[in-house]
Design a protein around this motif. Structure first.
Motif, PDB file in Angstrom:
ATOM      1  N   UNK A 233      75.497  30.314  39.440  1.00  0.00           N
ATOM      2  CA  UNK A 233      74.157  30.387  40.325  1.00  0.00           C
ATOM      3  C   UNK A 233      74.652  29.596  41.686  1.00  0.00           C
ATOM      4  N   UNK A 234      74.649  30.654  42.715  1.00  0.00           N
ATOM      5  CA  UNK A 234      74.742  29.993  44.185  1.00  0.00           C
ATOM      6  C   UNK A 234      73.308  29.972  44.748  1.00  0.00           C
ATOM      7  N   UNK A 235      73.015  28.884  45.382  1.00  0.00           N
ATOM      8  CA  UNK A 235      71.627  28.141  45.850  1.00  0.00           C
ATOM      9  C   UNK A 235      71.933  27.278  46.800  1.00  0.00           C
ATOM     10  N   UNK A 236      71.133  27.523  47.867  1.00  0.00           N
ATOM     11  CA  UNK A 236      70.995  26.913  49.133  1.00  0.00           C
ATOM     12  C   UNK A 236      70.400  25.542  48.636  1.00  0.00           C
ATOM     13  N   UNK A 237      70.546  24.512  49.276  1.00  0.00           N
ATOM     14  CA  UNK A 237      69.687  23.045  49.115  1.00  0.00           C
ATOM     15  C   UNK A 237      68.437  23.009  49.534  1.00  0.00           C
ATOM     16  N   UNK A 238      68.085  24.063  50.344  1.00  0.00           N
ATOM     17  CA  UNK A 238      66.738  24.290  50.662  1.00  0.00           C
ATOM     18  C   UNK A 238      66.326  23.550  51.928  1.00  0.00           C
ATOM     19  N   UNK A 239      65.224  23.767  52.720  1.00  0.00           N
ATOM     20  CA  UNK A 239      64.783  23.318  54.083  1.00  0.00           C
ATOM     21  C   UNK A 239      63.520  23.823  54.354  1.00  0.00           C
ATOM     22  N   UNK A 240      62.884  23.524  55.498  1.00  0.00           N
ATOM     23  CA  UNK A 240      61.812  23.960  56.068  1.00  0.00           C
ATOM     24  C   UNK A 240      61.553  25.469  56.117  1.00  0.00           C
ATOM     25  N   UNK A 241      62.675  26.010  56.404  1.00  0.00           N
ATOM     26  CA  UNK A 241      62.585  27.541  56.372  1.00  0.00           C
ATOM     27  C   UNK A 241      62.265  28.311  54.980  1.00  0.00           C
ATOM     28  N   UNK A 242      62.521  27.619  54.038  1.00  0.00           N
ATOM     29  CA  UNK A 242      62.625  28.399  52.601  1.00  0.00           C
ATOM     30  C   UNK A 242      61.073  29.044  52.358  1.00  0.00           C
ATOM     31  N   UNK A 243      61.181  30.390  51.790  1.00  0.00           N
ATOM     32  CA  UNK A 243      60.063  31.111  51.406  1.00  0.00           C
ATOM     33  C   UNK A 243      59.360  30.770  50.343  1.00  0.00           C
ATOM     34  N   UNK A 244      60.037  29.875  49.594  1.00  0.00           N
ATOM     35  CA  UNK A 244      59.626  29.558  48.036  1.00  0.00           C
ATOM     36  C   UNK A 244      60.189  28.118  47.648  1.00  0.00           C
ATOM     37  N   UNK A 245      59.777  27.586  46.663  1.00  0.00           N
ATOM     38  CA  UNK A 245      60.364  26.371  46.337  1.00  0.00           C
ATOM     39  C   UNK A 245      61.771  26.528  45.512  1.00  0.00           C
ATOM     40  N   UNK A 246      62.887  26.484  46.262  1.00  0.00           N
ATOM     41  CA  UNK A 246      64.230  26.770  45.826  1.00  0.00           C
ATOM     42  C   UNK A 246      64.787  25.871  44.555  1.00  0.00           C
ATOM     43  N   UNK A 247      64.395  24.565  45.048  1.00  0.00           N
ATOM     44  CA  UNK A 247      65.172  23.616  44.012  1.00  0.00           C
ATOM     45  C   UNK A 247      64.487  23.740  42.701  1.00  0.00           C
ATOM     46  N   UNK A 248      62.925  23.923  42.624  1.00  0.00           N
ATOM     47  CA  UNK A 248      62.382  24.151  41.249  1.00  0.00           C
ATOM     48  C   UNK A 248      62.600  25.437  40.468  1.00  0.00           C
ATOM     49  N   UNK A 249      62.866  26.689  41.471  1.00  0.00           N
ATOM     50  CA  UNK A 249      63.112  27.827  40.914  1.00  0.00           C
ATOM     51  C   UNK A 249      64.473  27.812  40.362  1.00  0.00           C
ATOM     52  N   UNK A 250      65.544  27.146  40.761  1.00  0.00           N
ATOM     53  CA  UNK A 250      66.784  27.128  40.478  1.00  0.00           C
ATOM     54  C   UNK A 250      66.919  26.322  39.172  1.00  0.00           C
ATOM     55  N   UNK A 251      66.211  25.065  39.104  1.00  0.00           N
ATOM     56  CA  UNK A 251      66.188  24.509  37.791  1.00  0.00           C
ATOM     57  C   UNK A 251      65.515  25.189  36.585  1.00  0.00           C
TER      58      UNK A 251
END
Length: 383
Positions: free
Chosen positions: A278-296
């Motif tokens: 899984x390649x995932x960004x660390x997330x920031x204010x630009x994110x269009x969804x909750x990346x960290x939660x989704x990746x988990x």
């Protein structure tokens, strides 16, 4: 679903190639170690060996996580008695961990051990060594000479003043010479320390001194997070240099985590490929969804997929499309409650954020099945 494939892009990425040290090859049960065999991943049970049912349950968990080899401690006669039942039921080769008492080594070989972890210089007289070596020969066991910085021989500590690479390598070669003098060559060696600098230096010297396979590890690395980092630094340096034929990550954690970390280290270096990367960004204010939660959530839901493949989950369009070009499945956040799905590096369709987890899981499972079918078809096509 199963799989352990080489990267299909390796031929166009020569800068990712690691040239492995050419060691001679030995056998640990059904697993080849050394030569051109894949680098195997192993762990060790921490249940009382006398509790065969509990030990077998832990071995089952390690098998499901992908363990190639599992080590089991045999400190007393009751343990080697239980080991016979355990070895009969296990689906992976077992290494019997032996210290000091030569009878335990003979009993473990008779009980079905694929390998004995033993230091021949620590089990007594030459006659006792001969008996253990003969038992290993009679029952098809290999051996691992296991040198640890924390338990070096007194005379070596007096000679060198402290644990150092030279002392560890001398210890290893002394033990190896005993086996070679008995015409036994089915052995591998480890020279572990809790200090990754000491560990790496010892393995570098050992790799130049002998051609047997090397079992890598940073011993007593610590708890899950810091131990993983320490192991990744130590093992990563050695593997990058082409040193190592089998690895064990030593963590004060569930042994299953050792297997996961071991495969992640090999996967990061392109040395083995198992499961979804899984390649995932660390997330920031630009994110269009909750990346960290989704990746988990995705990591948990995709743990059963062992086919080697890649998935990118990126929160916005800055890097998302570029990452998706090189992954099997990709999702890039676009805002307004939806994002873009990429399959095989190409735009496929839009997907609502609310549906992304279930749909992505389904797409990954479909892609894994497709890759497995293609792999299965290769031998048939060759015929």
């Amino acid at each position: 679903m199963s799989g352990d494939h080489s990267s299909e892009l390796a031929h166009i990425r020569p800068w990712r190639h690691i040239e492995r040290r050419r060691s001679r090859q030995i056998r640990v049960g059904s697993v080849l170690v050394g030569g051109d065999a894949p680098i195997s991943v192993q762990s060790m049970t921490n249940t009382p060996t006398t509790d065969a049912a509990a030990t077998l349950e832990q071995i089952r968990q390690l098998e499901e996580a992908g363990a190639d080899i599992v080590r089991v401690s045999c400190p007393d006669e009751e343990s080697t008695l239980a080991f016979r039942t355990i070895a009969r039921e296990a689906r992976v080769p077992l290494v019997a961990d032996i210290h000091f008492h030569y009878r335990r080594g003979i009993e473990a070989a008779q009980a079905g051990a694929a390998c004995l972890r033993i230091n021949p210089g620590n089990i007594g007289s030459a006659q006792r060594v001969r008996e253990v070596v003969q038992a290993a020969k009679d029952h098809g066991c290999s051996m691992r000479i296991g040198v640890n910085a924390g338990s070096l021989e007194k005379e070596l500590l007096e000679k060198y003043g402290e644990p150092c690479p030279e002392a560890m390598v001398e210890s290893a070669l002394n033990h190896a010479r005993i086996l070679q003098d008995h015409d036994f060559h089915e052995f591998k060696i480890s020279v572990k320390a809790s200090d990754p600098f000491l560990t790496v230096a010892a393995y570098q010297q050992l790799a130049d001194a002998i051609d047997c396979p090397l079992h890598l590890g940073v011993t007593e690395a610590g708890p899950l997070r810091s131990g993983t980092i320490k192991s990744a630094i130590g093992l990563g340096n050695m593997l990058w240099a082409g040193i190592g034929d089998t690895i064990r990550v030593s963590l004060a954690a569930d042994p299953v985590e050792e297997i996961k970390v071991g495969f992640d280290i090999l996967k990061s270096l392109g040395l083995r490929h198992r499961g979804v990367n899984i390649i995932a960004c660390p997330s920031c204010a630009r994110q269009g969804f909750n990346v960290i939660e989704t990746v988990g959530i995705l990591e948990e839901k995709l743990a059963h997929v062992t086919t080697a493949m890649s998935l990118s989950i990126i929160g916005c369009v800055v890097n998302g499309p570029g990452e998706a070009l090189y992954t099997d499945v990709g999702f890039t956040g676009g805002g307004a409650g939806s994002g873009m799905v990429y399959l095989n590096g190409k735009i496929a369709h839009k997907l609502a954020n609310a549906d992304m987890v279930d749909r992505i899981v389904a797409m990954v499972e479909d892609k894994a099945a497709e890759l497995e079918a293609a792999r299965a078809a290769v031998p048939a096509a060759a015929e």
